[in-house]
Design an enzyme around this catalytic site. Structure first.
Site, PDB file in Angstrom:
ATOM      1  NE  ARG A 225      -3.432  -2.299   2.505  1.00 49.20           N
ATOM      2  CZ  ARG A 225      -3.402  -3.494   3.300  1.00 49.20           C
ATOM      3  NH1 ARG A 225      -2.152  -3.361   3.886  1.00 49.20           N
ATOM      4  NH2 ARG A 225      -4.263  -4.126   3.442  1.00 49.20           N
ATOM      5  CE  LYS A 247      -6.983  -0.602   4.316  1.00 41.62           C
ATOM      6  NZ  LYS A 247      -8.285  -1.143   3.650  1.00 41.62           N
ATOM      7  CG  HIS A 317      -5.418   0.705  -3.999  1.00 38.66           C
ATOM      8  ND1 HIS A 317      -4.774   0.581  -2.861  1.00 38.66           N
ATOM      9  CD2 HIS A 317      -6.529  -0.263  -4.181  1.00 38.66           C
ATOM     10  CE1 HIS A 317      -5.506  -0.594  -2.139  1.00 38.66           C
ATOM     11  NE2 HIS A 317      -6.391  -1.169  -3.157  1.00 38.66           N
ATOM     12  NE  ARG A 320      -3.450  -3.672  -1.395  1.00 35.38           N
ATOM     13  CZ  ARG A 320      -2.852  -4.425  -0.499  1.00 35.38           C
ATOM     14  NH1 ARG A 320      -1.381  -4.405  -0.486  1.00 35.38           N
ATOM     15  NH2 ARG A 320      -3.576  -5.117   0.245  1.00 35.38           N
ATOM     16  CG  HIS A 344      -6.142  -8.567   1.719  1.00 37.02           C
ATOM     17  ND1 HIS A 344      -6.413  -9.077   0.144  1.00 37.02           N
ATOM     18  CD2 HIS A 344      -5.985  -7.325   1.633  1.00 37.02           C
ATOM     19  CE1 HIS A 344      -5.921  -7.972  -0.735  1.00 37.02           C
ATOM     20  NE2 HIS A 344      -6.018  -7.104   0.136  1.00 37.02           N
ATOM     21  CE1 TYR A 353      -6.063  -5.794  -5.203  1.00 36.29           C
ATOM     22  CE2 TYR A 353      -6.828  -7.076  -3.397  1.00 36.29           C
ATOM     23  CZ  TYR A 353      -6.399  -6.001  -3.936  1.00 36.29           C
ATOM     24  OH  TYR A 353      -6.602  -4.840  -3.156  1.00 36.29           O
TER      25      TYR A 353
END
Length: 383
Positions: A225, A247, A317, A320, A344, A353
């Site tokens: 990220r 995150k 992004h 990514r 994730h 993805y």
């Protein structure tokens, strides 16, 4: 005689000294009083003061407690907490309008909510929540994704009131459904476009070419990220691994391939070492600061344009997305491994993805063992 004269002189000096101190103290009191009066005048006029953030609406204590909880205990990013704040302030402004607690002609962004208390929160119903979603759809033309975020914010707040502070007995959002969102394939660069982007950054005439090339290489190979890349410190590099903070302030290890290691070595050889405001930062800006996300975004758009791609269609992004797609398509990376690489929490997030492109679909159909068969019966045209 001399002694008496000396004592008088000293007493006069001392008197002047104390008088000077009294004058200074009096001046400080006056200035303090002026500051207090100015502060009160600003508050009366509704202007932001040094103790308040500009353009931030006044909330109420329980909402502030929830936001503090989300940031300090749950580790949510500052940007995420601001989204919670915006969503919930809008929700409670709508409720006060809906219940006729303010004049009908009051604009929603002028509705005050600082008076909301426990009794008001206990009165919120599921119907109120659906009415708010209806308002977002009709009056604000909010997308399904936007409304889904509002639902998530409401659920989080009322779950906190019920489970953490035991303020309400029934959670009005327990049966609240989230709007269905159409599944869209994420945009990504093809292998050829990715190479063109790297070639655009590999320009020795640019004094930041090593830095920019390294940044693009990490994006396209590791799928990190933007915030993770900007937060990398020198001590986070350990041979062929890299520690990043994702995150929720969660750490994870990123494994570096040969391209990443070479790009890092080339950049570290020319990385500035003097007049730095943050000596630990890996990527340094022109001014000697830790590189900012906005700087990286502008840099990415510049190279997208130079490589013949539309900078309005792609962003950091999307790089990514590109990394995940390339790893899944060409590396046959298992979805569980891809989940760990991207950081994730849920494998369901990773599934977006692992889309397949039209070439893969065409190849899949052609690989059917019945694809080569054809009918042996030929029908002659009717005369």
């Amino acid at each position: 005689m001399f002694l008496q004269t000396s004592l008088k002189v000293h007493s006069v000096k001392i008197s002047y000294f104390y008088y000077a101190i009294l004058v200074i103290l009096k001046k400080c009191q006056i200035e303090s009083l002026i500051c207090i009066l100015n502060y009160e005048n600003l508050r009366k006029k509704g202007a932001p003061t040094m103790f308040e953030e500009k353009n931030e609406p006044t909330t109420f204590p329980l909402l502030d407690d929830f936001l503090n909880y989300m940031q300090s205990i749950k580790g949510r990013a500052e940007s995420t907490v601001k989204e919670y704040r915006y969503d919930l302030v809008l929700f409670f402004r709508f409720l006060r309008l809906r219940r006729g607690l303010v004049p009908k002609l009051t604009k929603i962004n002028e509705v005050e909510i600082h008076m909301i208390n426990e009794e008001f929160l206990q009165s919120v119903t599921l119907s109120d929540c659906y009415a708010f979603l209806g308002y977002l759809t009709r009056e604000r033309q909010a997308s399904a994704a936007n409304r889904a975020r509002k639902v998530s914010s409401m659920r989080g707040f009322f779950h906190y009131l019920k489970s953490k502070v035991n303020l309400i007995e029934n959670d009005p959002t327990a049966d609240l459904e989230s709007p269905s969102q159409p599944k869209r394939l994420p945009r990504y660069l093809t292998l050829e476009e990715s190479r063109a982007l790297l070639e655009a950054a590999d320009n020795k005439e640019n004094q930041f070419s090593e830095r920019d090339y390294c940044i693009l290489t990490l994006f396209l190979n590791c799928g990190m990220r933007l915030s993770e890349l900007c937060g990398i410190d020198l001590q986070d590099i350990h041979g062929d691994t890299l520690r990043v903070v994702g995150k929720g302030n969660k750490e994870r290890t990123v494994y570096l391939n040969g391209a990443c290691i070479r790009a890092l070595d080339d950049y570290l050889a020319v990385r500035p070492k003097r007049n730095l405001t943050d000596k630990n930062a890996l990527f340094i800006s022109r001014q000697g600061n830790r590189i900012a996300p906005s700087t990286v975004q502008r840099m990415i758009k510049k190279y997208l344009y130079q490589s013949g791609l539309d900078p309005k269609r792609y962003s950091t992004h999307k790089l990514r997305h590109t990394a995940a797609t390339l790893m899944h398509k060409y590396g046959q990376v298992d979805i569980r491994l891809l989940q760990q690489i991207l950081g994730h929490e849920s494998v369901a997030t990773t599934e977006i993805y692992t889309h397949v492109d039209s070439d893969s679909l065409h190849d899949a159909v052609d690989s059917n063992p019945l694809a080569s068969l054809r009918s042996t019966t030929t029908r002659e045209d009717d005369e």
